[in-house]
Design an enzyme around this catalytic site. Structure first.
Site, mmCIF file in Angstrom:
data_model
loop_
_atom_site.group_PDB
_atom_site.id
_atom_site.type_symbol
_atom_site.label_atom_id
_atom_site.label_comp_id
_atom_site.label_asym_id
_atom_site.label_seq_id
_atom_site.Cartn_x
_atom_site.Cartn_y
_atom_site.Cartn_z
ATOM 1 N N LYS A 169 0.822 -1.272 -0.283
ATOM 2 C CA LYS A 169 0.072 -0.457 0.000
ATOM 3 C C LYS A 169 0.744 1.102 -0.092
ATOM 4 C CE LYS A 169 -2.304 -1.169 3.876
ATOM 5 N NZ LYS A 169 -1.251 -2.658 4.527
ATOM 6 N N ARG A 200 -9.482 0.442 8.658
ATOM 7 C CA ARG A 200 -9.499 -0.681 9.303
ATOM 8 C C ARG A 200 -10.758 -1.346 9.744
ATOM 9 N NH1 ARG A 200 -3.743 0.596 9.158
ATOM 10 N NH2 ARG A 200 -2.790 -1.170 9.536
ATOM 11 N N ARG A 203 12.552 -5.127 5.246
ATOM 12 C CA ARG A 203 11.710 -3.380 4.891
ATOM 13 C C ARG A 203 12.521 -2.428 5.718
ATOM 14 N NH1 ARG A 203 5.950 -1.515 5.043
ATOM 15 N NH2 ARG A 203 6.076 -2.427 7.566
ATOM 16 N N ARG A 220 11.396 -0.598 11.609
ATOM 17 C CA ARG A 220 9.957 -0.003 12.353
ATOM 18 C C ARG A 220 10.160 -0.852 13.339
ATOM 19 N NH1 ARG A 220 4.661 0.716 8.056
ATOM 20 N NH2 ARG A 220 3.691 -0.389 10.228
ATOM 21 N N ARG A 256 -1.313 -8.214 13.364
ATOM 22 C CA ARG A 256 -1.395 -7.028 12.341
ATOM 23 C C ARG A 256 -2.422 -7.872 11.088
ATOM 24 N NH1 ARG A 256 3.980 -4.476 10.968
ATOM 25 N NH2 ARG A 256 3.721 -3.581 9.099
HETATM 26 P P1 AP5 Z 1 4.783 -1.998 2.016
HETATM 27 O O1 AP5 Z 1 4.269 -0.525 0.479
HETATM 28 O O2 AP5 Z 1 6.199 -0.392 3.569
HETATM 29 O O3 AP5 Z 1 3.285 -2.504 2.418
HETATM 30 P P2 AP5 Z 1 2.455 -1.861 3.280
HETATM 31 O O4 AP5 Z 1 0.807 -2.170 2.464
HETATM 32 O O5 AP5 Z 1 2.241 -0.208 3.088
HETATM 33 O O6 AP5 Z 1 2.348 -2.798 4.520
HETATM 34 P P3 AP5 Z 1 2.880 -1.339 5.740
HETATM 35 O O7 AP5 Z 1 3.415 -2.363 6.872
HETATM 36 O O8 AP5 Z 1 2.658 -0.204 6.071
HETATM 37 O O9 AP5 Z 1 0.910 -1.844 6.510
HETATM 38 P P4 AP5 Z 1 0.438 -1.866 7.800
HETATM 39 O O10 AP5 Z 1 -0.756 -1.828 7.341
HETATM 40 O O11 AP5 Z 1 0.828 -2.998 8.628
HETATM 41 O O12 AP5 Z 1 0.729 -0.803 8.305
HETATM 42 P P5 AP5 Z 1 0.767 0.471 8.836
HETATM 43 O O13 AP5 Z 1 2.223 1.850 8.751
HETATM 44 O O14 AP5 Z 1 -0.232 1.230 8.200
HETATM 45 O O15 AP5 Z 1 5.363 -2.883 1.644
HETATM 46 C C1 AP5 Z 1 6.140 -3.576 2.330
HETATM 47 C C2 AP5 Z 1 7.739 -3.977 1.928
HETATM 48 O O16 AP5 Z 1 7.488 -4.636 0.517
HETATM 49 C C3 AP5 Z 1 8.434 -2.972 1.636
HETATM 50 O O17 AP5 Z 1 9.760 -2.910 2.546
HETATM 51 C C4 AP5 Z 1 8.720 -2.926 -0.416
HETATM 52 O O18 AP5 Z 1 9.865 -2.238 -0.741
HETATM 53 C C5 AP5 Z 1 8.546 -4.560 -0.874
HETATM 54 N N1 AP5 Z 1 7.440 -4.244 -1.620
HETATM 55 C C6 AP5 Z 1 6.122 -3.899 -1.856
HETATM 56 N N2 AP5 Z 1 5.436 -4.528 -2.364
HETATM 57 C C7 AP5 Z 1 6.276 -5.060 -3.480
HETATM 58 C C8 AP5 Z 1 6.332 -6.151 -4.722
HETATM 59 N N3 AP5 Z 1 5.047 -5.689 -5.307
HETATM 60 N N4 AP5 Z 1 7.010 -6.839 -4.710
HETATM 61 C C9 AP5 Z 1 8.052 -7.078 -3.626
HETATM 62 N N5 AP5 Z 1 7.622 -6.576 -3.035
HETATM 63 C C10 AP5 Z 1 7.067 -5.834 -2.638
HETATM 64 O O19 AP5 Z 1 -0.170 0.829 10.464
HETATM 65 C C11 AP5 Z 1 0.900 0.815 11.400
HETATM 66 C C12 AP5 Z 1 0.314 0.019 12.591
HETATM 67 O O20 AP5 Z 1 -0.093 1.657 13.010
HETATM 68 C C13 AP5 Z 1 -0.835 -1.201 12.791
HETATM 69 O O21 AP5 Z 1 -0.782 -1.965 13.330
HETATM 70 C C14 AP5 Z 1 -1.605 0.478 13.838
HETATM 71 O O22 AP5 Z 1 -1.338 -0.065 14.782
HETATM 72 C C15 AP5 Z 1 -2.031 1.240 13.627
HETATM 73 N N6 AP5 Z 1 -2.725 2.088 12.181
HETATM 74 C C16 AP5 Z 1 -2.347 2.409 11.141
HETATM 75 N N7 AP5 Z 1 -4.034 2.439 10.905
HETATM 76 C C17 AP5 Z 1 -4.955 2.817 11.503
HETATM 77 C C18 AP5 Z 1 -5.730 2.353 11.666
HETATM 78 N N8 AP5 Z 1 -6.533 3.079 10.764
HETATM 79 N N9 AP5 Z 1 -6.699 2.251 12.322
HETATM 80 C C19 AP5 Z 1 -5.907 1.512 13.494
HETATM 81 N N10 AP5 Z 1 -4.990 1.545 13.928
HETATM 82 C C20 AP5 Z 1 -4.132 2.052 12.907
#
Ligand code: AP5
Length: 215
Positions: free
Chosen positions: A13, A88, A127, A161, A172
């Site tokens: 994402k 979410r 990552r 992270r 997660r």
């Molecule tokens: P990346 O693009 O970083 O993946 P992502 O989907 O953004 O993953 P996140 O871990 O950031 O998502 P998340 O939803 O768990 O975390 P968030 O920060 O929202 O890609 C990952 C890796 O793969 C990278 O190294 C990239 O280079 C590689 N990659 C990407 N695409 C690829 C491909 N096609 N092929 C190969 N490699 C690839 O949330 C973190 C925490 O915040 C949550 O756990 C929660 O506690 C809190 N939080 C956030 N939002 C909310 C909400 N709305 N409500 C409640 N709590 C929340």
């Protein structure tokens, strides 16, 4: 155009949102990034948020929806929003509808990145990001062109992270399956969901998303 990028942790994402910002001048609204800013502060809220994030649980709906509302208040109607990691839960999906209506906006697409869960742990534990500009990298899938130097800004400082460890990632994923995936049928009923193969290369995923936005 306002869109949601939906998918489990590590689906890509954030990677795709950054590319949409560069290619289409849209704005990335990542609740994860906003919460990482909040946790930096030495406040009661910052400490509470840090504890929840490090456990892999979800921060309260009210907190994240208020953040999104505030960000949209700063944005003109001509700038498209990319909701990354939000909504979410069912409550957040309802709150987003209310917030968009209040700002005279509407959702155009929900893009679901479909991925093989086994690959996600590898993606997340490999990552890292540039400490200066936030450009995302991966130990295997996306290394800087020159080792140890950010392609985008030339910085040599990188960070990982604290929640990118296998145990937290599993929690997660459970949260995604139990609370986030169930919001999809509501969007499907509105005919705005398109699925993209998130296991394809980063470039190919971008092409697929571009094709959806081009209509
Ligand atoms: P990346 O693009 O970083 O993946 P992502 O989907 O953004 O993953 P996140 O871990 O950031 O998502 P998340 O939803 O768990 O975390 P968030 O920060 O929202 O890609 C990952 C890796 O793969 C990278 O190294 C990239 O280079 C590689 N990659 C990407 N695409 C690829 C491909 N096609 N092929 C190969 N490699 C690839 O949330 C973190 C925490 O915040 C949550 O756990 C929660 O506690 C809190 N939080 C956030 N939002 C909310 C909400 N709305 N409500 C409640 N709590 C929340």
């Amino acid at each position: 155009m306002d869109i949601i990028l939906l998918g489990p942790p590590g689906a890509g994402k954030g990677t795709q949102a950054q590319r949409l910002v560069e290619h289409h001048g849209m704005r990335q609204l990542s609740t994860g990034d906003m919460l990482r800013e909040t946790r930096k502060a030495d406040t009661e809220l910052g400490r509470k948020v840090a504890g929840i994030m490090d456990s892999g649980g979800l921060v309260s709906d009210e907190i994240v929806s208020a953040m999104i509302d505030a960000k949209l208040s700063d944005m003109g109607p001509e700038v498209g929003a990319i909701f990354d990691g939000y909504p979410r839960t069912a409550a957040q999906a309802d709150q987003l509808d209310e917030i968009l209506a209040k700002h005279g906006r509407q959702l155009d697409h929900v893009i679901e990145l479909e991925v093989d869960e086994d690959a996600l742990v590898e993606r997340i534990t490999g990552r890292f990001t540039c400490a200066k500009c936030g450009e995302g990298y991966h130990d295997v899938f996306k290394q800087p062109k020159q080792e140890g130097v950010c392609d985008k800004c030339g910085s040599t400082e990188f960070k990982r992270r604290p929640d990118d460890n296998e145990e937290t990632v599993r929690t997660r994923m459970q949260e995604y399956r139990g609370k986030t995936a169930p919001i999809l049928p509501g969007y499907e009923a509105r005919n705005i969901v398109t699925r993209v193969d998130g296991m394809a290369s980063i470039e190919d995923v971008t092409h697929a998303i571009d094709a959806i936005l081009a209509g």
